[in-house]
Design a protein around this motif. Structure first.
Motif, mmCIF file in Angstrom:
data_model
loop_
_atom_site.group_PDB
_atom_site.id
_atom_site.type_symbol
_atom_site.label_atom_id
_atom_site.label_comp_id
_atom_site.label_asym_id
_atom_site.label_seq_id
_atom_site.Cartn_x
_atom_site.Cartn_y
_atom_site.Cartn_z
ATOM 1 N N VAL A 66 48.761 55.864 34.995
ATOM 2 C CA VAL A 66 47.408 56.363 34.730
ATOM 3 C C VAL A 66 47.310 56.898 33.310
ATOM 4 C CG1 VAL A 66 45.695 58.090 35.388
ATOM 5 C CG2 VAL A 66 47.008 56.892 37.156
ATOM 6 N N GLY A 67 48.365 57.576 32.862
ATOM 7 C CA GLY A 67 48.368 58.125 31.514
ATOM 8 C C GLY A 67 48.258 57.043 30.449
ATOM 9 N N ALA A 68 48.939 55.900 30.672
ATOM 10 C CA ALA A 68 48.871 54.808 29.696
ATOM 11 C C ALA A 68 47.456 54.242 29.601
ATOM 12 C CB ALA A 68 49.854 53.707 30.093
ATOM 13 N N THR A 69 46.801 54.093 30.740
ATOM 14 C CA THR A 69 45.421 53.599 30.738
ATOM 15 C C THR A 69 44.483 54.603 30.083
ATOM 16 O OG1 THR A 69 45.827 52.366 32.790
ATOM 17 C CG2 THR A 69 43.528 52.794 32.192
ATOM 18 N N TYR A 70 44.686 55.869 30.400
ATOM 19 C CA TYR A 70 43.845 56.925 29.832
ATOM 20 C C TYR A 70 44.022 56.977 28.318
ATOM 21 C CZ TYR A 70 41.695 61.580 29.444
ATOM 22 O OH TYR A 70 40.895 62.640 29.127
ATOM 23 N N LEU A 71 45.250 56.786 27.843
ATOM 24 C CA LEU A 71 45.523 56.832 26.409
ATOM 25 C C LEU A 71 44.754 55.743 25.666
ATOM 26 C CD1 LEU A 71 47.112 57.995 24.004
ATOM 27 C CD2 LEU A 71 48.941 56.348 24.554
ATOM 28 N N GLN A 72 44.687 54.547 26.222
ATOM 29 C CA GLN A 72 43.954 53.471 25.573
ATOM 30 C C GLN A 72 42.494 53.843 25.374
ATOM 31 O OE1 GLN A 72 44.556 49.942 27.914
ATOM 32 N NE2 GLN A 72 46.644 49.635 27.210
ATOM 33 N N ARG A 73 41.918 54.468 26.391
ATOM 34 C CA ARG A 73 40.504 54.850 26.292
ATOM 35 C C ARG A 73 40.297 55.963 25.264
ATOM 36 N NH1 ARG A 73 36.993 53.378 30.382
ATOM 37 N NH2 ARG A 73 37.651 51.388 31.278
ATOM 38 N N VAL A 74 41.122 56.998 25.322
ATOM 39 C CA VAL A 74 40.871 58.145 24.445
ATOM 40 C C VAL A 74 41.214 57.820 22.997
ATOM 41 C CG1 VAL A 74 41.186 59.807 26.308
ATOM 42 C CG2 VAL A 74 43.149 59.200 24.872
ATOM 43 N N ARG A 75 42.132 56.886 22.760
ATOM 44 C CA ARG A 75 42.406 56.486 21.384
ATOM 45 C C ARG A 75 41.157 55.906 20.733
ATOM 46 N NH1 ARG A 75 48.409 53.639 21.698
ATOM 47 N NH2 ARG A 75 49.602 55.467 20.968
ATOM 48 N N THR A 76 40.419 55.106 21.491
ATOM 49 C CA THR A 76 39.167 54.548 20.974
ATOM 50 C C THR A 76 38.178 55.643 20.650
ATOM 51 O OG1 THR A 76 39.489 52.513 22.260
ATOM 52 C CG2 THR A 76 37.254 52.987 21.479
ATOM 53 N N ILE A 77 38.067 56.616 21.574
ATOM 54 C CA ILE A 77 37.126 57.712 21.367
ATOM 55 C C ILE A 77 37.524 58.542 20.151
ATOM 56 C CG2 ILE A 77 36.245 59.863 22.355
ATOM 57 C CD1 ILE A 77 36.631 58.523 25.132
ATOM 58 N N LEU A 78 38.793 58.882 20.036
ATOM 59 C CA LEU A 78 39.244 59.680 18.905
ATOM 60 C C LEU A 78 39.081 58.922 17.593
ATOM 61 C CD1 LEU A 78 42.461 61.271 20.463
ATOM 62 C CD2 LEU A 78 40.255 62.379 20.057
ATOM 63 N N GLY A 79 39.311 57.608 17.635
ATOM 64 C CA GLY A 79 39.105 56.794 16.435
ATOM 65 C C GLY A 79 37.652 56.795 15.999
ATOM 66 N N GLU A 80 36.738 56.706 16.966
ATOM 67 C CA GLU A 80 35.317 56.739 16.646
ATOM 68 C C GLU A 80 34.926 58.091 16.055
ATOM 69 O OE1 GLU A 80 32.972 54.561 16.755
ATOM 70 O OE2 GLU A 80 33.998 52.880 17.694
ATOM 71 N N LEU A 81 35.470 59.167 16.598
ATOM 72 C CA LEU A 81 35.163 60.495 16.082
ATOM 73 C C LEU A 81 35.675 60.659 14.648
ATOM 74 C CD1 LEU A 81 35.961 62.719 19.195
ATOM 75 C CD2 LEU A 81 33.707 62.291 18.198
ATOM 76 N N SER A 82 36.875 60.145 14.398
ATOM 77 C CA SER A 82 37.423 60.223 13.051
ATOM 78 C C SER A 82 36.581 59.430 12.069
ATOM 79 C CB SER A 82 38.868 59.699 13.055
ATOM 80 O OG SER A 82 39.409 59.693 11.745
ATOM 81 N N ALA A 83 36.143 58.224 12.493
ATOM 82 C CA ALA A 83 35.301 57.405 11.622
ATOM 83 C C ALA A 83 33.964 58.079 11.365
ATOM 84 C CB ALA A 83 35.087 56.027 12.254
ATOM 85 N N ALA A 84 33.425 58.737 12.393
ATOM 86 C CA ALA A 84 32.156 59.436 12.222
ATOM 87 C C ALA A 84 32.298 60.590 11.239
ATOM 88 C CB ALA A 84 31.653 59.942 13.573
ATOM 89 N N ASP A 85 33.409 61.330 11.331
ATOM 90 C CA ASP A 85 33.641 62.427 10.390
ATOM 91 C C ASP A 85 33.726 61.901 8.959
ATOM 92 O OD1 ASP A 85 33.669 64.233 12.445
ATOM 93 O OD2 ASP A 85 35.848 64.440 12.525
ATOM 94 N N THR A 86 34.479 60.812 8.785
ATOM 95 C CA THR A 86 34.638 60.236 7.451
ATOM 96 C C THR A 86 33.315 59.732 6.911
ATOM 97 O OG1 THR A 86 36.892 59.565 8.031
ATOM 98 C CG2 THR A 86 35.916 58.544 6.091
ATOM 99 N N GLU A 87 32.549 59.084 7.778
ATOM 100 C CA GLU A 87 31.251 58.550 7.350
ATOM 101 C C GLU A 87 30.303 59.672 6.951
ATOM 102 O OE1 GLU A 87 27.760 55.563 9.010
ATOM 103 O OE2 GLU A 87 29.713 55.676 10.023
ATOM 104 N N ALA A 88 30.324 60.767 7.703
ATOM 105 C CA ALA A 88 29.469 61.900 7.359
ATOM 106 C C ALA A 88 29.880 62.498 6.016
ATOM 107 C CB ALA A 88 29.540 62.954 8.457
ATOM 108 N N ALA A 89 31.180 62.598 5.787
ATOM 109 C CA ALA A 89 31.657 63.127 4.507
ATOM 110 C C ALA A 89 31.269 62.195 3.368
ATOM 111 C CB ALA A 89 33.181 63.308 4.552
#
Length: 313
Positions: A66-89
């Motif tokens: 379950v952890g491996a599946t959950y990691l795949q999902r949250v990596r996408t979410i965290l990547g999107e958040l990082s891209a959003a922060d960079t784009e805002a900056a």
């Protein structure tokens, strides 16, 4: 949708760090936190989800199924958040640095070059490097930030923004028509001096349409050239009849140096103009500034359809 609090996001970040670095101590160093803080966040995450995400032993930490599946999902979410922060900056930062653009020569001369001085005055820390060519460059391989393309777009994975469509029509100088007369039917074109571009889709057969009617005329040109501006100059001087896109002849039609020939007919080729960017979600501020200004020049209508000297909106 369940609302995420800041602490819950910290729990997810801690979990992803442990999975990426293979242990709590390494994750704590990467996050700049104490190991006990990371451990508590993981415990809170598993308690909130009601499932075990990590298997812990004295020697190693591994992901559960379950952890491996959950990691795949949250990596996408965290990547999107990082891209959003960079784009805002990026949005807050003033455009600066070198902006490399690939532009069709004749189009750039007519519809981009006239406003580049104002553009650079608005962004004094920006430098431009312009490559004028009618070939389709590889933006990624050749290191371009953006390109303007005329015609059909290949399914290349590039990010594209449509600026305008255009018709291709027949035109001639009033002096030529006064000397040779105006054709009344497409088949009369064979009796006239015609100008052609061998690289164009409408060469050597001029495919014309009028409503549902179609006419194909094989043309024996008086002048053939792969350079549109040169043919246009010859056409203005009365050399013959030229099929040309609106963006190329718009000024000449507006000021009367050219008039339409067979105005009820047009070439069976409707094109479009796009600005294209390399693939990727993040658009640098310097590129975004150019794209926004370029798009502004095409609003509320392409510049060749507006009255002479009418400003962009």
């Amino acid at each position: 949708m369940q609302e995420r609090t800041g602490s819950e996001l910290q729990q997810i970040e801690a979990f992803a760090a442990v999975a990426e670095h293979g242990g709590f101590a390494a994750a704590a160093r990467a996050l700049g936190r104490d190991g006990s803080v990371v451990s508590r966040r993981i415990d809170a995450l598993e308690a909130r989800l009601g499932v075990r995400l990590l298997s812990r032993t004295t020697r190693r930490v591994t992901l559960t199924e379950v952890g491996a599946t959950y990691l795949q999902r949250v990596r996408t979410i965290l990547g999107e958040l990082s891209a959003a922060d960079t784009e805002a900056a990026e949005a807050a930062a003033a455009p600066q640095g070198l902006l490399r653009l690939a532009l069709p020569a004749a189009f750039a001369q007519r519809w981009i070059a006239p406003w580049l001085a104002d553009f650079l005055a608005a962004y004094p820390k920006l430098q431009l490097e312009l490559s004028h060519s009618d070939r389709f460059v590889d933006l990624v391989a050749d290191g371009f930030d953006a390109a303007v393309r005329i015609g059909e777009l290949a399914d290349s994975g590039l990010v594209a923004r449509r600026l305008a469509g255009f018709e291709t029509m027949l035109c001639a100088a009033p002096s030529y028509l006064a000397r040779c007369g105006a054709p009344q039917r497409p088949d009369e074109l064979r009796q006239h001096a015609c100008l052609g571009m061998p690289k164009a889709r409408f060469w050597p057969d001029w495919k014309l349409i009028k409503g549902r009617q179609r006419s194909v005329q094989r043309i024996d040109a008086a002048i053939v050239s792969d350079e549109g501006e040169g043919l246009l100059a010859a056409c203005v001087q009365g050399a013959g009849i030229l099929p040309a896109p609106e963006w190329l002849i718009g000024r000449e039609l507006a000021d009367g140096r050219l008039v339409r020939v067979l105005p009820q007919w047009r070439a069976d080729y409707d094109g479009a103009i796009h600005v294209v960017l390399p693939p990727g979600r993040l658009v640098p501020a310097k590129t975004r500034a150019f794209v926004d200004r370029l798009a502004q020049e095409f609003e509320p209508a392409p510049p060749w359809l507006r009255a002479p000297h009418a400003p962009a909106r």
